[in-house]
Scaffold this active site. Structure first.
Site, short mmCIF file in Angstrom:
data_model
loop_
_atom_site.label_atom_id
_atom_site.label_comp_id
_atom_site.label_asym_id
_atom_site.label_seq_id
_atom_site.Cartn_x
_atom_site.Cartn_y
_atom_site.Cartn_z
N SER A 93 0.82 -1.20 0.00
CA SER A 93 0.00 0.00 0.00
C SER A 93 0.87 1.27 0.00
O SER A 93 1.60 1.49 -0.96
CB SER A 93 -0.98 -0.04 1.18
N ASP A 191 -10.04 -7.09 -2.54
CA ASP A 191 -9.81 -5.69 -2.16
C ASP A 191 -10.73 -4.79 -2.98
O ASP A 191 -11.40 -5.25 -3.91
CB ASP A 191 -8.34 -5.34 -2.41
N HIS A 221 -6.92 -6.39 1.40
CA HIS A 221 -5.87 -5.39 1.27
C HIS A 221 -4.55 -5.83 1.91
O HIS A 221 -3.48 -5.66 1.33
CB HIS A 221 -6.34 -4.07 1.89
#
Length: 245
Positions: A93, A191, A221
């Site tokens: 991320s 996700d 995620h």
């Protein structure tokens, strides 16, 4: 109850080094299982704590991309100081955005991105901060009335760092074509769909001769701790093993 901030970790495993970068509002603990797996396969791993992470949201908001990038530079230099000549970067991320930035600005052997956003507005980042803040206060053992009061105060704090974060994402996205290092792009199919779109954008835009993209059917995620964790770890290892060290 005062929560102890998570610490960086260094796992020595071999002559090949990997810098592990965690996600926004998270901490290095999310990278520990991957780090141990890579260590068992002769890779040495370092995971810094990005500034402000693991602290209350009120403190996290005092930090931003400039601080986080310095953390990456410091982590990279730490591995260099330990004698590692070649370094790969794995980021989740926010960590993946920073990993792409390292590929744009530093000498690295290869980069792995997991669940990376290439289009994220500050308003959505604020929602993430507020969720994190409430969860943190619950873990501290505060009652509902105190949490509600503190959340109301938090909402009036400046959120400029989140605008800076949005701009970091945009700048990184706009310079993807400058990346020539090998790239491995991963996303979770459970996700938000925007992460698959971002993964495809990264894959199509980088000019690397060696690049792969892979979606994981059972992953949300947090891919490093999800149901596909073992498959994710194996794919990362296979990619690293194919790099020129």
């Amino acid at each position: 109850m005062r929560l102890l901030p998570p610490k960086p970790f260094y796992y020595e495993g071999g002559e090949r080094a990997v810098l592990l970068l965690h996600s926004f509002t998270s901490n290095p603990n999310d990278m520990k299982k991957l780090g141990r797996y890579l260590q068992q396969n002769q890779y040495s791993c370092y995971a810094p704590t990005l500034s402000g992470h693991g602290l209350p949201a009120e403190e996290l908001l005092n930090y931003g991309p400039t601080d986080w990038w310095q953390d990456v530079l410091d982590g990279y230099q730490l591995l260099k100081d330990k004698g590692f000549e070649h370094i790969a970067v794995v980021g989740l991320s926010l960590g993946g955005v920073l990993a792409l930035k390292t590929a744009q600005e530093l000498q690295i052997n290869g980069v792995v991105t997991l669940s990376v956003p290439m289009d994220k507005e500050a308003a959505l980042l604020k929602e993430r901060i507020l969720y994190y803040a409430k969860r943190y206060k619950q873990l501290e053992g505060k009652d509902d009335k105190q949490i509600a009061s503190e959340m109301a105060e938090l909402d009036h704090l400046p959120f400029e760092s989140l605008t800076d974060f949005e701009q970091l994402i945009n700048r990184t996205r706009d310079h993807l074509t400058s990346i020539v290092s090998p790239v491995c792009v991963m996303y979770g199919e459970l996700d938000d769909p925007s992460y698959m779109t971002s993964a495809e954008k990264i894959f199509q835009s980088v000019t690397s001769d060696q690049k792969t993209i892979n979606g994981f059917a059972n992953s949300k995620h947090l891919m490093t701790l999800g149901k596909d964790m073992n498959a994710v770890n194996q794919d990362i290892l296979a990619f690293l093993n194919e790099l020129s060290w």
